[in-house]
Design an enzyme around this catalytic site. Structure first.
Site, PDB file in Angstrom:
ATOM      1  N   GLY A  14       0.822  -1.200   0.000  1.00 20.72           N
ATOM      2  CA  GLY A  14       0.000   0.000   0.000  1.00 20.72           C
ATOM      3  C   GLY A  14       0.857   1.251   0.000  1.00 20.72           C
ATOM      4  NE  ARG A  75      -3.695  -6.653  -3.899  1.00 21.76           N
ATOM      5  CZ  ARG A  75      -3.448  -6.861  -2.603  1.00 21.76           C
ATOM      6  NH1 ARG A  75      -2.487  -7.703  -2.249  1.00 21.76           N
ATOM      7  NH2 ARG A  75      -4.151  -6.239  -1.678  1.00 21.76           N
ATOM      8  CG  ASP A 106       3.961  -7.516   6.988  1.00 19.77           C
ATOM      9  OD1 ASP A 106       3.437  -6.984   5.987  1.00 19.77           O
ATOM     10  OD2 ASP A 106       3.307  -8.115   7.853  1.00 19.77           O
ATOM     11  CB  THR A 129       2.992   0.239   6.188  1.00 21.79           C
ATOM     12  OG1 THR A 129       1.663  -0.102   6.604  1.00 21.79           O
ATOM     13  CG2 THR A 129       3.955  -0.062   7.323  1.00 21.79           C
ATOM     14  CG  ASP A 131      -2.242  -0.440   8.463  1.00 22.24           C
ATOM     15  OD1 ASP A 131      -3.007   0.539   8.370  1.00 22.24           O
ATOM     16  OD2 ASP A 131      -2.432  -1.504   7.845  1.00 22.24           O
ATOM     17  CG  ASP A 133       1.477  -3.187   9.867  1.00 23.12           C
ATOM     18  OD1 ASP A 133       2.463  -2.555   9.443  1.00 23.12           O
ATOM     19  OD2 ASP A 133       0.722  -3.842   9.122  1.00 23.12           O
ATOM     20  NE  ARG A 175      -6.529  -6.203   6.135  1.00 26.18           N
ATOM     21  CZ  ARG A 175      -6.185  -5.455   5.098  1.00 26.18           C
ATOM     22  NH1 ARG A 175      -7.022  -4.531   4.649  1.00 26.18           N
ATOM     23  NH2 ARG A 175      -5.013  -5.602   4.519  1.00 26.18           N
TER      24      ARG A 175
END
Length: 322
Positions: A14, A75, A106, A129, A131, A133, A175
């Site tokens: 993303g 992708r 990741d 990213t 997020d 995360d 998420r």
């Protein structure tokens, strides 16, 4: 390790605000140190299908303030196969690329590790990213900008919810990691913050909103991370139990775009220059991060093995401030 003369750069996964600033930092610090630079379009797809372009200093002019990524991202199912990665390696070799800087999350780092393990490619990862995360680093590129975008929305929603005596349920990205919800909820003064890492009782929250309404409090903000529950189910429960008028706002991909903040631009500059330094020092299979405001680096495998956890101190603090 052979001498590095040419560095390739790609963005994967993303998009995140600050990726362009990182592309600029890697490019210009590499050129300053005598390397040539190649930009790879559309992430690993560009490696597999040979979308590789020459980068000069002017190639990254006037991009530091732009969201998204000028290298684009996509992708690539072909890259998940050994044959696809071999094609990527062959294209890198033909383009003269000796080392690869990967900006992403990741999944992007996992791809970089596969290239290195299978073909001996020198790789360095920059965490990009929204997020936040990745467990090994305090912050990832794009997180600060995304949180500020959510804050802008919360501020505006607070005005209209107060005017109409409503509850606003704000759904944000995340998420598996609730950091966007947690940080924006604290800084936006949200009454309730729902994250995937911490169980919650929505019926108890609805009862609490009902009681606050009886005490004269006429509006509330609930910030919901996308991985923490279904917004329509939550809306129904809160509406039925509390009697409040609940409005849902899903921010979606607006969080990924926009001009990067000062914090993200500075992080991009520090990450990008450190990526070049690592390659000069002969270090590879590393990812860059930040801990306690110090730039760090560690082995990709070690970084990917770490599990991200919610900052419980911040979460507990939020409950005291609502």
């Amino acid at each position: 390790m052979s001498e590095i003369k040419c560095i390739g750069i790609l963005t994967s996964g993303g998009d995140a605000p600050g990726m362009n600033a990182a592309i600029r930092a890697v490019t210009r610090s590499a050129i300053f140190n005598g390397f040539s630079v190649k930009g790879i379009m559309r992430g690993y797809k560009g490696l597999v299908f040979n979308e590789i372009v020459e980068f000069k200093s002017q190639s990254v002019s006037n991009i530091i303030q732009l969201g998204g990524t000028i290298l684009k991202t996509a992708r690539c199912k072909e890259f998940t196969t050994p044959e696809g990665r071999k094609a990527a390696y062959d294209n890198m070799t033909a383009a003269g690329i000796d080392a690869l800087v990967v900006i992403g999350g990741d999944g992007s780092f996992t791809g970089a590790r596969c290239l290195s393990d299978e073909n001996g490619i020198n790789v360095v990862g920059i965490p990009g990213t929204i997020d936040n995360d990745l467990a090994y680093t305090d912050y990832t590129l794009g997180f600060d900008t995304a949180v500020n975008t959510v804050l802008w929305a919360i501020n505006n929603l607070r005005d209209t919810m107060t005017s109409h005596d409503r509850v606003s349920l704000v759904k944000v990205m995340g998420r598996r990691c609730g950091d966007i919800a947690l940080y924006s909820g604290i800084c936006g003064g949200a009454e309730y913050i729902l994250v995937p890492e911490v169980p919650y009782d929505i019926q108890a929250i609805a009862e609490d909103i009902k009681k606050s309404k009886e005490r004269g409090k006429t509006s509330n903000i609930i910030v919901l991370a996308e991985g923490a529950g279904n917004e329509q189910e939550i809306k129904t429960i809160v509406s039925v139990i509390s009697g409040a008028d609940v409005k849902v706002t899903t921010l979606g991909h607006i969080q990924r775009g926009g001009t990067p903040t000062m914090a993200d631009r500075m992080l991009a500059a520090r990450f990008g220059t450190r990526a070049t330094e690592l390659l000069i020092e002969g270090k590879t299979n590393r990812v860059i991060g930040i801990k306690n405001n110090k730039i760090i680096d560690l082995d990709i495998t070690e970084a990917l093995s770490q599990t991200k956890k919610i900052d419980k101190h911040l979460y507990d603090m939020a409950s005291k401030l609502c």
